[in-house]
Structure formats: structure tokens, C-alpha cells
Scaffold this motif. Structure first.
Motif, PDB file in Angstrom:
ATOM      1  N   LEU A 328     -11.871  14.270 -28.178  1.00  0.00           N
ATOM      2  CA  LEU A 328     -10.444  14.252 -27.880  1.00  0.00           C
ATOM      3  C   LEU A 328      -9.965  15.680 -27.664  1.00  0.00           C
ATOM      4  O   LEU A 328     -10.279  16.571 -28.458  1.00  0.00           O
ATOM      5  CB  LEU A 328      -9.638  13.609 -29.012  1.00  0.00           C
ATOM      6  N   LEU A 329      -9.246  15.897 -26.565  1.00  0.00           N
ATOM      7  CA  LEU A 329      -8.588  17.163 -26.285  1.00  0.00           C
ATOM      8  C   LEU A 329      -7.085  16.960 -26.362  1.00  0.00           C
ATOM      9  O   LEU A 329      -6.559  15.925 -25.920  1.00  0.00           O
ATOM     10  CB  LEU A 329      -8.936  17.679 -24.887  1.00  0.00           C
ATOM     11  N   VAL A 330      -6.373  17.938 -26.921  1.00  0.00           N
ATOM     12  CA  VAL A 330      -4.916  17.932 -26.928  1.00  0.00           C
ATOM     13  C   VAL A 330      -4.420  19.317 -26.532  1.00  0.00           C
ATOM     14  O   VAL A 330      -5.153  20.303 -26.632  1.00  0.00           O
ATOM     15  CB  VAL A 330      -4.333  17.523 -28.298  1.00  0.00           C
ATOM     16  N   TRP A 331      -3.167  19.384 -26.086  1.00  0.00           N
ATOM     17  CA  TRP A 331      -2.553  20.647 -25.692  1.00  0.00           C
ATOM     18  C   TRP A 331      -1.045  20.440 -25.698  1.00  0.00           C
ATOM     19  O   TRP A 331      -0.561  19.309 -25.852  1.00  0.00           O
ATOM     20  CB  TRP A 331      -3.030  21.070 -24.297  1.00  0.00           C
ATOM     21  N   ASP A 332      -0.276  21.520 -25.558  1.00  0.00           N
ATOM     22  CA  ASP A 332       1.162  21.348 -25.369  1.00  0.00           C
ATOM     23  C   ASP A 332       1.532  21.724 -23.946  1.00  0.00           C
ATOM     24  O   ASP A 332       0.870  22.536 -23.298  1.00  0.00           O
ATOM     25  CB  ASP A 332       1.991  22.106 -26.410  1.00  0.00           C
ATOM     26  N   GLU A 333       2.596  21.090 -23.437  1.00  0.00           N
ATOM     27  CA  GLU A 333       3.022  21.311 -22.066  1.00  0.00           C
ATOM     28  C   GLU A 333       4.533  21.179 -21.975  1.00  0.00           C
ATOM     29  O   GLU A 333       5.149  20.349 -22.656  1.00  0.00           O
ATOM     30  CB  GLU A 333       2.351  20.319 -21.112  1.00  0.00           C
ATOM     31  N   ARG A 345       5.904  18.764 -25.049  1.00  0.00           N
ATOM     32  CA  ARG A 345       5.249  17.569 -25.550  1.00  0.00           C
ATOM     33  C   ARG A 345       3.753  17.826 -25.663  1.00  0.00           C
ATOM     34  O   ARG A 345       3.237  18.836 -25.171  1.00  0.00           O
ATOM     35  CB  ARG A 345       5.506  16.391 -24.609  1.00  0.00           C
ATOM     36  N   VAL A 346       3.044  16.894 -26.301  1.00  0.00           N
ATOM     37  CA  VAL A 346       1.597  17.014 -26.468  1.00  0.00           C
ATOM     38  C   VAL A 346       0.903  16.068 -25.500  1.00  0.00           C
ATOM     39  O   VAL A 346       1.172  14.867 -25.481  1.00  0.00           O
ATOM     40  CB  VAL A 346       1.181  16.691 -27.914  1.00  0.00           C
ATOM     41  N   GLY A 347       0.010  16.630 -24.698  1.00  0.00           N
ATOM     42  CA  GLY A 347      -0.846  15.827 -23.836  1.00  0.00           C
ATOM     43  C   GLY A 347      -2.199  15.600 -24.489  1.00  0.00           C
ATOM     44  O   GLY A 347      -2.598  16.335 -25.396  1.00  0.00           O
ATOM     45  N   TYR A 348      -2.906  14.569 -24.023  1.00  0.00           N
ATOM     46  CA  TYR A 348      -4.222  14.263 -24.594  1.00  0.00           C
ATOM     47  C   TYR A 348      -5.178  13.808 -23.503  1.00  0.00           C
ATOM     48  O   TYR A 348      -4.774  13.355 -22.428  1.00  0.00           O
ATOM     49  CB  TYR A 348      -4.112  13.166 -25.656  1.00  0.00           C
ATOM     50  N   GLN A 349      -6.447  13.916 -23.808  1.00  0.00           N
ATOM     51  CA  GLN A 349      -7.493  13.344 -22.959  1.00  0.00           C
ATOM     52  C   GLN A 349      -8.667  12.911 -23.824  1.00  0.00           C
ATOM     53  O   GLN A 349      -9.203  13.710 -24.583  1.00  0.00           O
ATOM     54  CB  GLN A 349      -7.982  14.340 -21.908  1.00  0.00           C
ATOM     55  N   TRP A 350      -9.026  11.641 -23.717  1.00  0.00           N
ATOM     56  CA  TRP A 350     -10.238  11.127 -24.354  1.00  0.00           C
ATOM     57  C   TRP A 350     -11.406  11.269 -23.394  1.00  0.00           C
ATOM     58  O   TRP A 350     -11.285  10.987 -22.202  1.00  0.00           O
ATOM     59  CB  TRP A 350     -10.069   9.647 -24.705  1.00  0.00           C
ATOM     60  N   ARG A 351     -12.561  11.691 -23.915  1.00  0.00           N
ATOM     61  CA  ARG A 351     -13.812  11.727 -23.155  1.00  0.00           C
ATOM     62  C   ARG A 351     -14.899  11.053 -23.989  1.00  0.00           C
ATOM     63  O   ARG A 351     -14.857  11.078 -25.219  1.00  0.00           O
ATOM     64  CB  ARG A 351     -14.217  13.159 -22.821  1.00  0.00           C
ATOM     65  N   ASP A 352     -15.873  10.463 -23.300  1.00  0.00           N
ATOM     66  CA  ASP A 352     -16.983   9.879 -24.038  1.00  0.00           C
ATOM     67  C   ASP A 352     -17.936  10.975 -24.488  1.00  0.00           C
ATOM     68  O   ASP A 352     -17.716  12.170 -24.215  1.00  0.00           O
ATOM     69  CB  ASP A 352     -17.690   8.793 -23.224  1.00  0.00           C
ATOM     70  N   GLY A 353     -19.014  10.591 -25.167  1.00  0.00           N
ATOM     71  CA  GLY A 353     -19.924  11.582 -25.735  1.00  0.00           C
ATOM     72  C   GLY A 353     -20.556  12.506 -24.722  1.00  0.00           C
ATOM     73  O   GLY A 353     -20.910  13.644 -25.035  1.00  0.00           O
ATOM     74  N   GLY A 354     -20.688  12.037 -23.495  1.00  0.00           N
ATOM     75  CA  GLY A 354     -21.265  12.857 -22.444  1.00  0.00           C
ATOM     76  C   GLY A 354     -20.253  13.664 -21.671  1.00  0.00           C
ATOM     77  O   GLY A 354     -20.619  14.371 -20.726  1.00  0.00           O
ATOM     78  N   THR A 360      -6.205   9.873 -19.935  1.00  0.00           N
ATOM     79  CA  THR A 360      -5.350  11.047 -20.069  1.00  0.00           C
ATOM     80  C   THR A 360      -3.905  10.581 -20.184  1.00  0.00           C
ATOM     81  O   THR A 360      -3.498   9.639 -19.495  1.00  0.00           O
ATOM     82  CB  THR A 360      -5.510  11.977 -18.853  1.00  0.00           C
ATOM     83  N   GLY A 361      -3.134  11.223 -21.051  1.00  0.00           N
ATOM     84  CA  GLY A 361      -1.739  10.820 -21.207  1.00  0.00           C
ATOM     85  C   GLY A 361      -0.982  11.769 -22.101  1.00  0.00           C
ATOM     86  O   GLY A 361      -1.371  12.934 -22.259  1.00  0.00           O
ATOM     87  N   VAL A 362       0.104  11.279 -22.702  1.00  0.00           N
ATOM     88  CA  VAL A 362       0.909  12.093 -23.614  1.00  0.00           C
ATOM     89  C   VAL A 362       1.037  11.370 -24.947  1.00  0.00           C
ATOM     90  O   VAL A 362       1.041  10.137 -25.011  1.00  0.00           O
ATOM     91  CB  VAL A 362       2.309  12.396 -23.033  1.00  0.00           C
ATOM     92  N   LEU A 363       1.145  12.137 -26.017  1.00  0.00           N
ATOM     93  CA  LEU A 363       1.214  11.593 -27.367  1.00  0.00           C
ATOM     94  C   LEU A 363       2.597  11.678 -27.984  1.00  0.00           C
ATOM     95  O   LEU A 363       2.884  10.974 -28.957  1.00  0.00           O
ATOM     96  CB  LEU A 363       0.213  12.316 -28.286  1.00  0.00           C
ATOM     97  N   THR A 364       3.443  12.559 -27.478  1.00  0.00           N
ATOM     98  CA  THR A 364       4.778  12.699 -28.043  1.00  0.00           C
ATOM     99  C   THR A 364       5.814  12.486 -26.950  1.00  0.00           C
ATOM    100  O   THR A 364       5.515  12.588 -25.759  1.00  0.00           O
ATOM    101  CB  THR A 364       4.970  14.083 -28.693  1.00  0.00           C
ATOM    102  N   THR A 365       7.027  12.197 -27.340  1.00  0.00           N
ATOM    103  CA  THR A 365       8.061  11.844 -26.375  1.00  0.00           C
ATOM    104  C   THR A 365       8.603  13.082 -25.660  1.00  0.00           C
ATOM    105  O   THR A 365       8.522  14.209 -26.168  1.00  0.00           O
ATOM    106  CB  THR A 365       9.228  11.126 -27.064  1.00  0.00           C
TER     107      THR A 365
END
Length: 404
Positions: A328-333, A345-354, A360-365
């Protein structure tokens, strides 16, 4: 209606230590104090720790607090004050950090203003120790005693496989007449504190956080923004496979060729799973935003960088591995408001093990102002995230559980 696949990869925010089931986050800091600089670590028995800085309203410096969770971030203890960690200058790229050694010693490391005429931005790093698991704390001492060092900043700390703690930091001492700082490295010697400091690199970007990471195989990884050919500020990586006695040469994780005569104030982050090392960072070289790459050969070569963030000026990325190897990656934007002001807000991106992107999306409003997220994996499908959120004219440190 969602398909099964959509449900599996959707993001659910799990209630974290709240009395009401319709709430999704937990306030950790004192609501009447200004709080910032969240950091995460773990105890030897696997409990999760979040630390932060609290300052009185209008004050410039503060004190370190932390809270412990014994149930994977669902609830936390009452805040505990580190009584001898005071005068801290809050800076989210230079945040205080803690490490819990298996022998019961706890180390808290933090930065203060130096007020040195040679550099108006100079800082000094102190650390304080508890020999009884945080019950009482020894007086704080400077990390560096050499009088030739008048500026130490952007430190990191990590527990080594043998039970000692290592620290890295940026230091003004260097043998070359060039812009930048030196990267220093030291390791604790039992309960005698940090010893045998030595420089590992020179001409390091003097205004971005460093990252120190130990993997499950005992490797010690260091990443930071280097100054290359006097003007390029790109991310580099080095690794030690012998407990820190020797490190590999600096390898650039991506040839961004970002030429900037300034201070980006946004450093790299890295993690490792069974497949490879994974890196994330901010650059404006060859495109602006947060990027990702990986290395399957422990830092000898790196894959081509991939753009992670969608919004412009996304910064301050963090990355974590889950127990099932997902990333999982997160950042602010920044996010523009109807009145043409900006919040964050905080953005996110899920990646598999490889490393393949799952979502990809946002976690906060968009209506809140949230910055500097930090994360850690707590089980196969859940990550704990802490962050700073604006609340009126104050800031608060909060956390939430993020499940895929």
C-alpha cells in the motif's frame, strides 16, 4: 450492485477505537493542543506504537507523546508523555521517532533548533532513553558531540536484527567544498547509547528526510535524495548485508535528472516483500508527482519508474508491506475548494506482491485538511494509517485502519 471482484478490491475504512460504530477514525492527541508529526513503530511483542509532538497553542516547540495498541490498531492506550523529550521543533519531514529494543530499552530521538550563526536553519538532534520500557526516562543527550558538527537534521532510526538500534542523519561535516550535507550512521552499543559514528556519503540534499529500513534477511537499506553533478537532486539507495560494517555503492533508483536549486522537503520511502524491494518518492524530473519502482536484485538494478499519483503536486509518499505481501502506498495531495482555496487529502494505491496496480483512490474527504500520512501493515489485509488533520485553528493527530 458490486461484483465479487469489485468487493474484494474495494477499500473499507474499519472503525478504529471509537465508541460509535459509524465513525472510522480515532483521535490520539489532546484536542486542546496543537499536534503533528505522527510516526509508527512496534514493540518487541508486536504491539503498534504511534508517537507525535504536542505544543501549547501559539508555542513554537513541544513535547513527545506516544500511545500503544495491543489489538492491531483498533484501540490505543491513553497518551504517554516522554518527559525528557522537550523543546522539539515540529517538522513533519524531521519528525521525532522511537525504537523499542528487545532488552526493554526504548529510544526516542528528536530535533531542536540550533540557533547557529553559520546556518540560520541549523538543527541539533537529541535522544533520550528509557531502560524500563517507558516507565521512566533518562536525561536527553546530543546524538553528536563533535564540536565541528553544528547542524544535524533529517534523521531516521531502525531496529537491527541483532537487537541494537541504528540511526542515520544529515550533518554539516564534510571533506569537500560543495553544496549539501553528509550522511552519517551510528549504532547503539548495548545500553551505552549510539557509538562509532561514521560518514557514508557526502553532497546529500540537505532538506529532505532520509529512510532507514531493515529487511527480514538482515539487510540494512538507506535511501535519500542525493545531489548529483552539483545540480541534480535524485533518489539513491545503498544496502549493507553484513550488519552495517560495509555498504554498497550509491545507486540511483531512477534517473529523473531533476535540476533544482532549492529544498523539495519530501523524501523517499521503501519496503520489502518476498518478491523485491519497493520504492516511492516525489520528483519533478521527467514529470511531477509521486512515483514507484522496484528492485528484484536487492538494489543492483531498478525497474522503470511508474507514476502513482493522479493529482498534481502530490507529495510525502509512504509505503508498507502487508503480511500477505501486498503493498500500500499513500501520499498527500492538494484539493481545490469551491472558494478557490486549497485543502489536502490522502491518496492511496494498492499493489499486489509483484507490484501490479490493483486500485488507486483517495482515503480522506475533500472537505478536510489531512497531511503527512504514515502507515504500517498490521495483518494480511489491514494497514494502520496515522496523519495530521486540521481542526479549526489547531492540528490533531488521528489514525484509521484501512482494509482491502
Amino acid at each position: 450492485m458490486m461484483t465479487i471482484r469489485q468487493w474484494i478490491i474495494s477499500i473499507a475504512i474499519v472503525t478504529a477505537g471509537c465508541n460509535s460504530g459509524d465513525k472510522h477514525e480515532q483521535l490520539l492527541s489532546n484536542a486542546t493542543q496543537d499536534a503533528s508529526c505522527p510516526f509508527m513503530t512496534t514493540t518487541p511483542d508486536g504491539h503498534t506504537v504511534i508517537s507525535w509532538v504536542e505544543t501549547a497553542k501559539g508555542a513554537d516547540t513541544g513535547t513527545l507523546y506516544y500511545a500503544v495498541s495491543a489489538d492491531k490498531g483498533r484501540t490505543f492506550s491513553a497518551p504517554r508523555r516522554v518527559a525528557t523529550a522537550n523543546g522539539i521543533l515540529p517538522h513533519a519531514e524531521n519528525m521525532p521517532k522511537m525504537v523499542f529494543k528487545p532488552d526493554g530499552e526504548v529510544i526516542a530521538i528528536y530535533g531542536v533548533e540550533q540557533n547557529d550563526a553559520r546556518n540560520k536553519y541549523a538543527g541539533r538532534v537529541y535522544y533520550t532513553r528509557s531502560l524500563n520500557g517507558g516507565e521512566t526516562w533518562l536525561p536527553a543527550v546530543p546524538l553528536v558531540t563533535d564540536t565541528g558538527s553544528y547542524d544535524q537534521r533529517y534523521f531516521d532510526i531502525a531496529l537491527l536484527p541483532g537487537g541494537e538500534a541504528a540511526a542515520i542523519w544529515l550533518d554539516n561535516r564534510k571533506a569537500v567544498d560543495a553544496e549539501g550535507s553528509s550522511l552519517y550512521f551510528a549504532v547503539t552499543d548495548g545500553r551505552d547509547g549510539f557509538k562509532k559514528e561514521r560518514a557514508l556519503a557526502e553532497t546529500v540534499c540537505q532538506c529532505c528526510r532520509t529512510d532507514l529500513y531493515t529487511d527480514a534477511q538482515g539487510g540494512i537499506h538507506i535511501a535519500f535524495r542525493d545531489i548529483i553533478n552539483d545540480s541534480i537532486r535524485d533518489m539513491v539507495h545503498m544496502v549493507s548485508t553484513d550488519g552495517g560494517n560495509a555498504f554498497s555503492k550509491l545507486n540511483r533508483i531512477s534517473a529523473d535528472n531533476w535540476v533544482v536549486r532549492g529544498c523539495p522537503h519530501t523524501g523517499p520511502a521503501m519496503t520489502k516483500n518476498k518478491q523485491s524491494m519497493h520504492f516511492t518518492w516525489f520528483t519533478m524530473g521527467g514529470g511531477e508527482g509521486v512515483y514507484y519502482c522496484q528492485s528484484t536484485d536487492n538494489g543492483q538494478t531498478y525497474t522503470q519508474k511508474q507514476k502513482v499519483s493522479i493529482a498534481p503536486m502530490a507529495k510525502h509518499p509512504q509505503i508498507a508491506t502487508l503480511a500477505d505481501d501486498r503493498i500500500l502506498l499513500v501520499w498527500d495531495e492538494p484539493v481545490k475548494q469551491p472558494d478557490n482555496t486549497f485543502k489536502s487529502r490522502v491518496g492511496y494505491q494498492w499493489r499486489d506482491g509483484g507490484g501490479k496496480v490493483l486500485q488507486t483512490g483517495v482515503l480522506t474527504t475533500d472537505s478536510t485538511h489531512v497531511t503527512y500520512p504514515v502507515i504500517t501493515g498490521v495483518d494480511d489485509g489491514t494497514v494502520l494509517m496515522a496523519y495530521t488533520q486540521r481542526a479549526g485553528d489547531l492540528q490533531q493527530v488521528r489514525c484509521m485502519l484501512v482494509k482491502q
